[in-house]
Design a protein around this motif. Structure first.
Motif, PDB file in Angstrom:
ATOM      1  N   THR A 140      -4.887   0.690  -5.438  1.00 58.94           N
ATOM      2  CA  THR A 140      -4.955  -0.001  -4.117  1.00 58.94           C
ATOM      3  C   THR A 140      -5.587  -1.497  -4.293  1.00 58.94           C
TER       4      THR A 140
ATOM      5  N   LEU B 133       0.843  -1.306   0.047  1.00 59.03           N
ATOM      6  CA  LEU B 133       0.116  -0.201  -0.104  1.00 59.03           C
ATOM      7  C   LEU B 133       0.901   1.297  -0.139  1.00 59.03           C
TER       8      LEU B 133
ATOM      9  N   THR C 121      -4.989  -5.183  -2.649  1.00 55.95           N
ATOM     10  CA  THR C 121      -5.993  -5.813  -1.621  1.00 55.95           C
ATOM     11  C   THR C 121      -6.867  -6.818  -2.403  1.00 55.95           C
ATOM     12  N   ASP C 122      -7.003  -6.946  -3.403  1.00 58.16           N
ATOM     13  CA  ASP C 122      -7.825  -7.883  -4.028  1.00 58.16           C
ATOM     14  C   ASP C 122      -7.176  -9.136  -4.522  1.00 58.16           C
TER      15      ASP C 122
END
Length: 186
Positions: free
Chosen positions: A57, A31, A61-62
């Motif tokens: 982002t 991040l 995160t996915d």
């Protein structure tokens, strides 16, 4: 749409001084890398950075996405994304197939032609090899540097007649290509 003027001018052989491998580190993005990657979107691609923060982002995160970065002396010099895309049921007949796609390879101009794009692409392919038997990639037909790079890594052109959501090409033509991990056929 990315203006073709931001592509690396075509040169069949690298001309820049290659950086020693130990100087440029390729790693998974975190991040804290997002602001630097957004900066590359704005400075290199000349795109509005606002929508890119969320997209980059999500690439971290996915679990259906990935972000890899190139770092030199603490500075992010490039990034590359991968995503799993599912073809919608109402897609046109020429829609690209569902699968893992390499997206968004961006290298700062002063670091181009030094093997960073290749290293980022190899990192993505290595990360995807345990998840899938094939990987897709598309590029503007005018981006010969990218087409050549991916061809050396096993990508074979499948079609120039395809649909992918929200995708248009400067000049109107794109190339959809595939690499297979399990064999060398197209």
């Amino acid at each position: 749409m990315v203006d073709a003027s931001v592509f690396e001018p075509y040169q069949p052989e690298p001309s820049g001084r290659r950086l020693p491998t130990e100087m440029v580190h390729i790693r998974d993005g975190v991040l804290a890398d997002v602001p630097a990657c957004v900066g590359l979107v704005e400075s290199v691609l000349k795109l509005d950075p606002a929508p890119w923060e969320q997209s980059l982002t999500a690439s971290i995160t996915d679990p259906q996405r990935m972000l890899h970065v190139a770092e030199d002396a603490g500075q992010i010099t490039g990034y590359a994304r991968s995503t799993f895309w599912t073809r919608p049921p109402d897609a046109p007949a020429n829609a690209a197939p569902s699968g893992w796609y390499l997206l968004g390879l961006v290298v700062a101009p002063e670091y181009r032609r030094r093997g960073i794009g290749r290293a980022l692409t190899v990192a993505r392919l290595s990360a995807l090899a345990s998840r899938t038997s094939e990987v897709w990639y598309f590029a503007n037909a005018r981006n010969q540097s990218s087409l050549d790079l991916h061809a050396t890594l096993g990508f074979v052109e499948v079609t120039r007649d395809f649909w992918f959501p929200d995708l248009t090409f400067d000049g109107g033509e794109g190339v959809l290509a595939r690499a297979r991990f399990d064999d060398t056929s197209s």
